[in-house]
Each structure stands twice: as C-alpha cells, then as structure tokens.
Enzyme design. Structure first.
Site, PDB file in Angstrom:
ATOM      1  N   SER A   1      -7.435 -10.268   9.089  1.00 11.95           N
ATOM      2  CA  SER A   1      -7.985  -9.420  10.136  1.00 11.95           C
ATOM      3  C   SER A   1      -8.876 -10.224  11.088  1.00 11.95           C
ATOM      4  CB  SER A   1      -8.732  -8.234   9.507  1.00 11.95           C
ATOM      5  OG  SER A   1      -8.952  -7.218  10.469  1.00 11.95           O
TER       6      SER A   1
ATOM      7  N   ASP B   1       1.466  -2.697  10.787  1.00  8.84           N
ATOM      8  CA  ASP B   1       0.011  -2.806  10.902  1.00  8.84           C
ATOM      9  C   ASP B   1      -0.462  -1.857  12.007  1.00  8.84           C
ATOM     10  OD1 ASP B   1      -2.632  -3.525  11.206  1.00  8.84           O
ATOM     11  OD2 ASP B   1      -2.244  -5.678  11.411  1.00  8.84           O
TER      12      ASP B   1
ATOM     13  N   HIS C   1      -1.855  -3.078   7.157  1.00  6.79           N
ATOM     14  CA  HIS C   1      -2.822  -4.099   7.552  1.00  6.79           C
ATOM     15  C   HIS C   1      -3.391  -4.889   6.381  1.00  6.79           C
ATOM     16  CE1 HIS C   1      -5.797  -6.015  10.106  1.00  6.79           C
ATOM     17  NE2 HIS C   1      -6.763  -5.626   9.295  1.00  6.79           N
TER      18      HIS C   1
END
Length: 422
Positions: free
Chosen positions: A232, A327, A361
């Site tokens: 991330s 995602d 994600h």
C-alpha cells in the site's frame, strides 16, 4: 456416540501461521452430515468465526483435504477454507495480529446438524508467528524504532527491510514469518510507535537509509545489499528507497502507487517529491456504509502531477511488482502497467510482475481471515478492499512463495563471510 468422535490436526496442532494443517474427523456415523466450525479472537478482542457443512464417508470420516463443503462461505474442497473464511462478529473489522510473540489460536470443532447442533469434538490449533529459535530484538537505535528478527544458525542470511506498516504502531507478523523462513528482517515504524510522533506532515528518506545501514551491519547478514518489502502506501516509499539509496538489491511492491503519495518526500533536507493528492469527493459510499476509494487518488500521469512520479528507472536493483486486479483502494494494476512501460522504455529488464485477477488490496501471509472492509487510516471511515475471498486466499498462498523465491534469487549471500561468536 459423541465420545467416539475425534477431531485431529495433522501433522501437528502447533505450526507456523503460514503453514497448512490437515483437519480430519473420525468416529462419525457413515455418511453423517456435520457442521465444521472455526473461531478465534484477535489481539484487539474481536471475535472471528466460520462454519461449513460436510458429509462423512462410508467409514464415518471427514477429511478437509479430500471432502467438499456442501454449504457455507465456500463450496468444494478447500483444506484451509475454515481459516480464511473466518469473519468478524462486528462489521468492518480487520483481523489484527501484529505482535510476533502472541500465537494465532484457532478452535476447530465439529457439530451435529440435527437439533441444537451439539458439539461432538474440538481441537486447538496454535499458529505461531515466530519460528523456534528465531530471535526478536526491539530496536531503538538512532532514529530507528522497530524490531529485528534473526533466524537460528550461523548464517549468513539475506537481509530484508519490512515496511509493512508506517503508522499507528508496528506490525511484526510478516517480518517474523520471513525470518522463520531464513531471512534477517528489520521491520520499522515511521510514526505512532514508542516515542515517535503520533502524526507526521513529511517523510524523510534518510530514515530508511539509516534503517538499511543498521540492517546491513548485523553479524548474520550475508547479502551485499538488502531487500525491501512493502504494501500500500509503503510501496511508493520502497520505490523511492530503491531509486535514490545505495544498497537496495531487491524490492517487492504490493498494491501500492507509482508516485509519491500523501506526504512530501524529503532527502538530505531537500524536498525531492511533492505528494500526489486525493479527491475525496470521488469516493462512493456503499450500502454497508463503507467507501470505495479506487478512483479517489489523482492521476499521477497527468502533467500537473509528473513531479510526484518516482524515477524507478534509476534503480540498480530488481523489482517484483504485485497487483490485485480487484484492489478497490486504488488502481494497482494500472500503476504496474505504467512502471513496466517506463522501465522498458529505458531499456531496463530488472523487473517481473504478477497480477491476481480476483484478489483484493490486503495481500498478506496466507491463512489469515480475508478482510472485505475495515477502517482506512487516512480516510477516517471504513472502506472496501475488494477481492473474492477464495481467489484472494489462493493469491496469498502463491505470492508468499513468490516473495521468498524472489529475495533468495536476488540477495545472494557470501558463504565465507565470518560470523560473530555469540
């Protein structure tokens, strides 16, 4: 009778978090239908649970490695389905297991389908986040705050800097598990941990340079350079470290951005990248109350945002780009396509990429509960992370091995390097 029913976890009820177990029930009636359950509590006190229905064979046995689920959150043969399908009792909670010394304890049980669902047998699976004889050393040296994990034995071992979490505390799970697989791993916090500031307004690349130097001087480290693993927001910081700092030989970028996001990035007291910003008005609120922020991030390829792009073509090390195509946090696949195109345009072949079509994600070490939504630290509200649970779980298993292979391939060790006597 219930006293004859036995639930076994093979080869052992005690294993590492990233290891599968065989769940097997014996002593049932021939073709008896039962409900298999799993339950656990994370370190925040949130309860997680799952259940699925199975039919015993003619000998009264259920084997999750062989038998398909008849109903529940998944159908078909899923040996570890009860683990990854566990859901929180409260909406929008993510499974929190960040402290390496606390095992993930899962209670497996088998229940009658008829009547009140009486429990017939139970077994406890202790899933360790740190392997036997792996050492954990809290780090408070210079500006660095974190934890260092070192495998047992003389080594030498390849070195990895884990940028799993960069705010709100320190996550040790991925670092301790990588150390259990033969890497010296330093995981660091950037703020919100120990005596660090609770919030920051800028990020200094010098901090990661200091962390790399600290890691390289460890006695058991044998690789000339270090690897960096990210996820991330920390993905763009990993790219910056690989592009600007010496000694980064292998970088794993997981569902991040190709540009510097959220905070200005400084190096040697000079700003080297402004932040790529967000347009919160583009967030879509779903029926569950969670936001979908895939298109909230501004376009890094737009002319006005070009200064936020990280010059990865300057990097001397290798990259592994990992994108989940579902995602919902941001368009990770598009960022990978941009980075691959840029590297090719500069004549670079120092990269490989992998995309997972139905993953979300949060790609983490395998066999933890899949998280569809949870609180987003920056957005301040719950958001959707994306992914189809079964495909996401399979992606985590595949990626975990891929990461280890990538680091071993590009972080070669000097076998003759002397090791300090302990």
């Amino acid at each position: 009778m219930a006293s004859q029913v036995r639930l076994r976890l093979l080869p052992s009820a005690r294993c590492l978090f990233d290891e599968p177990v065989q769940v097997k029930v014996t002593g049932l009636r021939s073709r008896q239908v039962v409900t298999m359950k799993a339950r656990s509590t994370d370190e925040k006190g949130v309860e997680f649970s799952s259940s699925a229905t199975y039919r015993a064979d003619g000998s009264g046995e259920v084997d999750l490695e062989r038998d398909p689920s008849l109903s529940g959150p998944y159908n078909g043969v899923e040996p570890m389905g009860l683990l990854w399908s566990m859901r929180p009792g409260t909406l929008h909670k993510r499974f929190q297991k960040t402290k390496s010394l606390n095992p993930h304890v899962v209670k497996f049980s088998v229940h009658e389908v008829e009547g009140e669902g009486r429990m017939l047998a139970e077994a406890t699976n202790e899933r360790l986040l740190i392997g036997d004889d792996v050492t954990r050393l809290p780090i408070k040296e210079g500006n660095i705050r974190g934890a260092l994990f070192t495998p047992p034995g003389r080594g030498p071992f390849p070195a990895v800097l884990d940028l799993y979490t960069l705010g709100g505390g320190l996550s040790e799970k991925r670092a301790s598990l990588l150390a259990s697989r033969g890497f010296v791993v330093l995981t660091v916090a950037l703020y919100g941990h120990d005596d660090m500031p609770k919030n920051i307004k800028v990020v200094h690349l010098d901090y990661f340079e200091e962390a790399i130097q600290l890691l390289k001087k460890q006695d058991k480290v044998g690789s000339k350079g270090v690897g960096i693993i990210s996820l991330s927001k920390s993905g763009d910081l990993a790219l910056s470290a690989a592009s600007y700092l010496q000694g980064v030989d292998a970088t794993v970028w997981i569902n991040g951005c190709s540009a510097n996001t959220a905070f200005p990035l400084y190096y040697k007291e000079r700003q080297i990248h402004p932040p790529l910003l967000f347009d919160i008005s583009k967030m879509v609120i779903t029926e569950s109350g969670a936001g979908m922020c895939k298109h909230v991030t501004n376009n890094p390829l737009a002319e006005e945002n070009r200064d936020t792009l990280i010059p990865i073509e300057k990097a001397k090390g290798h990259f592994l780009f990992v994108a989940s195509e579902d995602d919902l946090n941001w368009d990770s696949k598009a960022y990978v396509e941009d980075m691959v195109e840029r590297l090719k345009r500069h004549g670079k072949e120092n990269f490989e990429s992998v995309c997972y079509p139905e993953a979300g994600h949060y790609l983490e070490p395998p066999y933890g509960p899949y998280c569809p939504s949870s609180l987003h630290g920056m957005a301040g509200i719950p958001v959707m992370w994306g992914g189809e649970p079964r495909s996401h779980a399979a992606a985590e298993v595949h990626l975990w091995q891929k990461i280890q292979e990538f680091f071993r391939s590009h972080l070669s060790c000097e076998a003759t390097r002397p090791t300090a006597n302990l």
